[in-house]
Scaffold this motif. Structure first.
Motif, PDB file in Angstrom:
ATOM      1  N   LEU A   1      30.025 -13.515  55.074  1.00  0.00           N
ATOM      2  CA  LEU A   1      31.405 -12.949  55.844  1.00  0.00           C
ATOM      3  C   LEU A   1      32.568 -13.873  55.310  1.00  0.00           C
ATOM      4  O   LEU A   1      32.082 -15.535  55.747  1.00  0.00           O
ATOM      5  CB  LEU A   1      31.321 -13.891  57.103  1.00  0.00           C
ATOM      6  CG  LEU A   1      31.826 -12.844  58.560  1.00  0.00           C
ATOM      7  CD1 LEU A   1      32.939 -11.495  58.066  1.00  0.00           C
ATOM      8  CD2 LEU A   1      32.019 -13.001  59.787  1.00  0.00           C
ATOM      9  N   LEU A   2      33.493 -13.842  54.990  1.00  0.00           N
ATOM     10  CA  LEU A   2      34.772 -14.336  54.012  1.00  0.00           C
ATOM     11  C   LEU A   2      36.058 -14.094  54.557  1.00  0.00           C
ATOM     12  O   LEU A   2      36.348 -13.364  55.538  1.00  0.00           O
ATOM     13  CB  LEU A   2      35.462 -13.379  52.917  1.00  0.00           C
ATOM     14  CG  LEU A   2      33.659 -13.379  51.757  1.00  0.00           C
ATOM     15  CD1 LEU A   2      34.552 -13.229  50.056  1.00  0.00           C
ATOM     16  CD2 LEU A   2      32.940 -14.502  51.628  1.00  0.00           C
ATOM     17  N   MET A   3      36.914 -15.409  54.495  1.00  0.00           N
ATOM     18  CA  MET A   3      38.584 -14.988  55.379  1.00  0.00           C
ATOM     19  C   MET A   3      38.553 -14.830  54.510  1.00  0.00           C
ATOM     20  O   MET A   3      38.772 -15.293  53.288  1.00  0.00           O
ATOM     21  CB  MET A   3      38.319 -16.954  56.721  1.00  0.00           C
ATOM     22  CG  MET A   3      39.496 -16.959  56.796  1.00  0.00           C
ATOM     23  SD  MET A   3      40.017 -18.292  57.259  1.00  0.00           S
ATOM     24  CE  MET A   3      39.274 -19.229  58.535  1.00  0.00           C
ATOM     25  N   LEU A   4      39.766 -13.998  54.485  1.00  0.00           N
ATOM     26  CA  LEU A   4      40.539 -13.350  54.369  1.00  0.00           C
ATOM     27  C   LEU A   4      41.862 -13.352  54.404  1.00  0.00           C
ATOM     28  O   LEU A   4      42.546 -13.648  55.908  1.00  0.00           O
ATOM     29  CB  LEU A   4      40.413 -12.045  53.540  1.00  0.00           C
ATOM     30  CG  LEU A   4      39.115 -11.220  53.219  1.00  0.00           C
ATOM     31  CD1 LEU A   4      38.838 -10.085  53.841  1.00  0.00           C
ATOM     32  CD2 LEU A   4      38.767 -12.064  52.443  1.00  0.00           C
ATOM     33  N   ALA A   5      42.845 -13.813  53.242  1.00  0.00           N
ATOM     34  CA  ALA A   5      44.388 -13.925  53.751  1.00  0.00           C
ATOM     35  C   ALA A   5      45.204 -12.908  53.224  1.00  0.00           C
ATOM     36  O   ALA A   5      44.202 -11.866  52.382  1.00  0.00           O
ATOM     37  CB  ALA A   5      45.238 -15.061  53.431  1.00  0.00           C
ATOM     38  N   SER A   6      45.763 -11.685  53.322  1.00  0.00           N
ATOM     39  CA  SER A   6      46.981 -11.520  53.293  1.00  0.00           C
ATOM     40  C   SER A   6      47.946 -11.895  51.590  1.00  0.00           C
ATOM     41  O   SER A   6      47.964 -12.828  51.436  1.00  0.00           O
ATOM     42  CB  SER A   6      48.385 -11.192  54.059  1.00  0.00           C
ATOM     43  OG  SER A   6      49.432  -9.793  53.489  1.00  0.00           O
ATOM     44  N   THR A   7      47.613 -10.412  50.780  1.00  0.00           N
ATOM     45  CA  THR A   7      47.895 -11.748  49.459  1.00  0.00           C
ATOM     46  C   THR A   7      49.253 -11.588  49.523  1.00  0.00           C
ATOM     47  O   THR A   7      49.684 -12.439  48.487  1.00  0.00           O
ATOM     48  CB  THR A   7      47.464  -9.899  48.278  1.00  0.00           C
ATOM     49  OG1 THR A   7      46.116  -9.586  48.580  1.00  0.00           O
ATOM     50  CG2 THR A   7      48.073 -10.894  46.838  1.00  0.00           C
TER      51      THR A   7
ATOM     52  N   PHE B   1      40.290  -8.325  46.680  1.00  0.00           N
ATOM     53  CA  PHE B   1      39.680  -7.993  48.048  1.00  0.00           C
ATOM     54  C   PHE B   1      40.020  -6.720  48.709  1.00  0.00           C
ATOM     55  O   PHE B   1      41.015  -6.668  48.580  1.00  0.00           O
ATOM     56  CB  PHE B   1      38.580  -8.724  48.713  1.00  0.00           C
ATOM     57  CG  PHE B   1      37.629  -9.715  48.304  1.00  0.00           C
ATOM     58  CD1 PHE B   1      36.143  -9.010  47.676  1.00  0.00           C
ATOM     59  CD2 PHE B   1      37.383 -10.383  48.207  1.00  0.00           C
ATOM     60  CE1 PHE B   1      35.416  -9.567  46.591  1.00  0.00           C
ATOM     61  CE2 PHE B   1      36.704 -11.279  48.031  1.00  0.00           C
ATOM     62  CZ  PHE B   1      36.006 -10.968  47.053  1.00  0.00           C
ATOM     63  N   VAL B   2      39.350  -5.670  48.802  1.00  0.00           N
ATOM     64  CA  VAL B   2      40.215  -4.839  49.250  1.00  0.00           C
ATOM     65  C   VAL B   2      39.024  -4.276  50.800  1.00  0.00           C
ATOM     66  O   VAL B   2      37.876  -5.028  50.227  1.00  0.00           O
ATOM     67  CB  VAL B   2      39.986  -3.183  48.564  1.00  0.00           C
ATOM     68  CG1 VAL B   2      40.958  -3.022  47.633  1.00  0.00           C
ATOM     69  CG2 VAL B   2      38.853  -2.364  48.304  1.00  0.00           C
ATOM     70  N   MET B   3      39.088  -4.538  52.135  1.00  0.00           N
ATOM     71  CA  MET B   3      38.474  -4.096  53.420  1.00  0.00           C
ATOM     72  C   MET B   3      38.285  -2.708  53.768  1.00  0.00           C
ATOM     73  O   MET B   3      39.323  -2.474  54.036  1.00  0.00           O
ATOM     74  CB  MET B   3      38.459  -5.425  53.789  1.00  0.00           C
ATOM     75  CG  MET B   3      38.560  -5.659  55.416  1.00  0.00           C
ATOM     76  SD  MET B   3      37.767  -7.305  55.686  1.00  0.00           S
ATOM     77  CE  MET B   3      39.521  -6.847  55.893  1.00  0.00           C
ATOM     78  N   GLU B   4      37.225  -2.893  54.047  1.00  0.00           N
ATOM     79  CA  GLU B   4      37.321  -1.338  55.271  1.00  0.00           C
ATOM     80  C   GLU B   4      37.353  -1.329  56.190  1.00  0.00           C
ATOM     81  O   GLU B   4      37.208  -2.455  56.424  1.00  0.00           O
ATOM     82  CB  GLU B   4      35.764  -1.101  54.869  1.00  0.00           C
ATOM     83  CG  GLU B   4      35.585   0.111  53.403  1.00  0.00           C
ATOM     84  CD  GLU B   4      33.590   1.224  53.686  1.00  0.00           C
ATOM     85  OE1 GLU B   4      33.422   0.507  55.015  1.00  0.00           O
ATOM     86  OE2 GLU B   4      33.581   0.811  52.360  1.00  0.00           O
TER      87      GLU B   4
ATOM     88  N   PRO C   1      44.460  -6.467  48.447  1.00  0.00           N
ATOM     89  CA  PRO C   1      45.576  -6.642  50.211  1.00  0.00           C
ATOM     90  C   PRO C   1      45.210  -8.237  50.170  1.00  0.00           C
ATOM     91  O   PRO C   1      45.820  -8.852  50.877  1.00  0.00           O
ATOM     92  CB  PRO C   1      45.024  -4.870  50.706  1.00  0.00           C
ATOM     93  CG  PRO C   1      43.967  -4.660  50.224  1.00  0.00           C
ATOM     94  CD  PRO C   1      44.141  -4.605  49.322  1.00  0.00           C
ATOM     95  N   PHE C   2      43.610  -8.624  50.329  1.00  0.00           N
ATOM     96  CA  PHE C   2      43.416  -9.443  50.191  1.00  0.00           C
ATOM     97  C   PHE C   2      42.952 -10.547  49.438  1.00  0.00           C
ATOM     98  O   PHE C   2      42.357 -10.327  48.465  1.00  0.00           O
ATOM     99  CB  PHE C   2      42.295  -9.428  51.221  1.00  0.00           C
ATOM    100  CG  PHE C   2      42.853  -8.753  52.334  1.00  0.00           C
ATOM    101  CD1 PHE C   2      43.603  -8.988  53.610  1.00  0.00           C
ATOM    102  CD2 PHE C   2      42.279  -7.171  52.777  1.00  0.00           C
ATOM    103  CE1 PHE C   2      43.855  -8.255  54.924  1.00  0.00           C
ATOM    104  CE2 PHE C   2      42.763  -6.359  53.888  1.00  0.00           C
ATOM    105  CZ  PHE C   2      42.979  -6.214  54.845  1.00  0.00           C
ATOM    106  N   VAL C   3      43.189 -11.947  49.861  1.00  0.00           N
ATOM    107  CA  VAL C   3      42.813 -12.805  48.166  1.00  0.00           C
ATOM    108  C   VAL C   3      41.650 -14.064  49.728  1.00  0.00           C
ATOM    109  O   VAL C   3      41.613 -13.986  50.772  1.00  0.00           O
ATOM    110  CB  VAL C   3      43.606 -13.754  48.093  1.00  0.00           C
ATOM    111  CG1 VAL C   3      44.757 -14.415  49.319  1.00  0.00           C
ATOM    112  CG2 VAL C   3      43.216 -14.621  47.726  1.00  0.00           C
ATOM    113  N   TYR C   4      40.581 -14.166  48.901  1.00  0.00           N
ATOM    114  CA  TYR C   4      39.601 -15.345  49.421  1.00  0.00           C
ATOM    115  C   TYR C   4      40.275 -16.661  49.737  1.00  0.00           C
ATOM    116  O   TYR C   4      41.084 -16.938  49.236  1.00  0.00           O
ATOM    117  CB  TYR C   4      38.364 -15.327  48.541  1.00  0.00           C
ATOM    118  CG  TYR C   4      37.345 -16.416  49.075  1.00  0.00           C
ATOM    119  CD1 TYR C   4      36.658 -15.732  50.429  1.00  0.00           C
ATOM    120  CD2 TYR C   4      37.020 -17.574  48.240  1.00  0.00           C
ATOM    121  CE1 TYR C   4      35.723 -17.051  50.524  1.00  0.00           C
ATOM    122  CE2 TYR C   4      35.655 -18.374  48.501  1.00  0.00           C
ATOM    123  CZ  TYR C   4      35.549 -18.101  49.769  1.00  0.00           C
ATOM    124  OH  TYR C   4      34.747 -18.636  50.233  1.00  0.00           O
ATOM    125  N   ALA C   5      39.705 -16.726  51.222  1.00  0.00           N
ATOM    126  CA  ALA C   5      40.985 -17.449  51.768  1.00  0.00           C
ATOM    127  C   ALA C   5      39.917 -19.047  51.569  1.00  0.00           C
ATOM    128  O   ALA C   5      40.078 -19.987  52.081  1.00  0.00           O
ATOM    129  CB  ALA C   5      41.209 -17.672  53.196  1.00  0.00           C
TER     130      ALA C   5
END
Length: 257
Positions: free
Chosen positions: A154-160, A172-175, A190-194
């Motif tokens: 489970l990854l924490m993602l930030a808005s690109t 990544f794209v996320m459903e 839309p997302f970058v691995y934080a």
């Protein structure tokens, strides 16, 4: 079903679910810090200070707040300096994974440390990034979202587009349910691995020996529909270059005003 033969409601199922809280974490601190030169010629990147605090202490303090008891830290470049610095801390308990002999990259470094991390899911932090919290503690959101039956990671993602120190096209794209897929070539995601994740040790079953990137195992989990993400609330600060230090310090001052 309960004793009366009634199926629990969705709300009851969510209430009954016990939130998983990891007791161990790993901080990746063995990199050479090439993009941070000339600072890293004499200072390992994890000890570079932002607003008066070493990057690695920002990660360790966050782990203490989340109830993590033991942090495994891998070391390579200027390893003695990192170990001396960590010896000053009283919590969390620090265990060193020594990579002085060979740099193992992100995946190989974790494999080397698995015996220290134990059989349960554990947190992973990159030492060159942190975040300014939003309305809810992001690690608490991750713990609540963790579902061992569905997830290997489970990854924490930030808005690109809402980051400091990052200018890439995203990862990544996320459903809607959090399931992740890689960014398509020549497109912006839309997302970058934080740099923060909750990982199950079984993610590393069959992993190669020696140096390799953790991305290889993320891709394997994607193929099995077992890589998930949560969108972080707040501002992600990636401190990978000297210029990024000043930008991060500005945002920290603004958040405290």
């Amino acid at each position: 079903m309960d004793e009366a033969g009634k199926r629990p409601s969705k709300i009851e199922e969510m209430t009954e679910k016990k939130t998983f809280r990891p007791k161990r974490a790993m901080i990746l601190a063995a990199g050479l810090g090439k993009r941070m030169r000339p600072l890293t010629a004499t200072t390992p990147k994890p000890l570079v200070e932002v607003a008066g605090k070493a990057l690695i202490d920002r990660s360790l303090d966050r782990l203490v707040d989340a109830g993590v008891e033991t942090a495994v830290v891998n070391v390579h470049w200027l390893a003695d300096l990192v170990e001396v610095h960590l010896a000053r801390r009283s919590s969390p308990k620090i265990e060193i994974s020594d990579e002085r002999g060979a740099l193992l990259e992100t995946g190989g470094g974790i494999v080397r440390a698995l015996d220290k991390l134990g059989p349960d899911p554990f947190l992973l932090f990159n030492s060159d990034s942190f975040w300014i919290e939003g309305s809810r503690p992001n690690l608490e959101v991750m713990f609540e979202a963790w579902d061992e039956s569905r997830m290997e990671a489970l990854l924490m993602l930030a808005s690109t587009v809402e980051t400091v120190g990052y200018a890439g096209p995203g990862d990544f794209v996320m459903e809607r349910d959090g399931l992740l897929a890689r960014r398509e070539e020549r497109k912006v995601a839309p997302f970058v691995y934080a740099g923060t994740a909750l990982l199950h040790p079984r993610l590393f079953e069959g992993a190669p020996e020696g140096a390799f990137s953790l991305n290889m195992l993320f891709d394997k989990a994607i193929e099995a529909d077992r890589l998930y993400g949560v969108r972080m609330d707040g501002l992600w600060l990636h401190v990978g270059t000297p210029d990024a230090i000043a930008k991060a310090e500005t945002k920290i001052r603004e958040s405290a005003a």
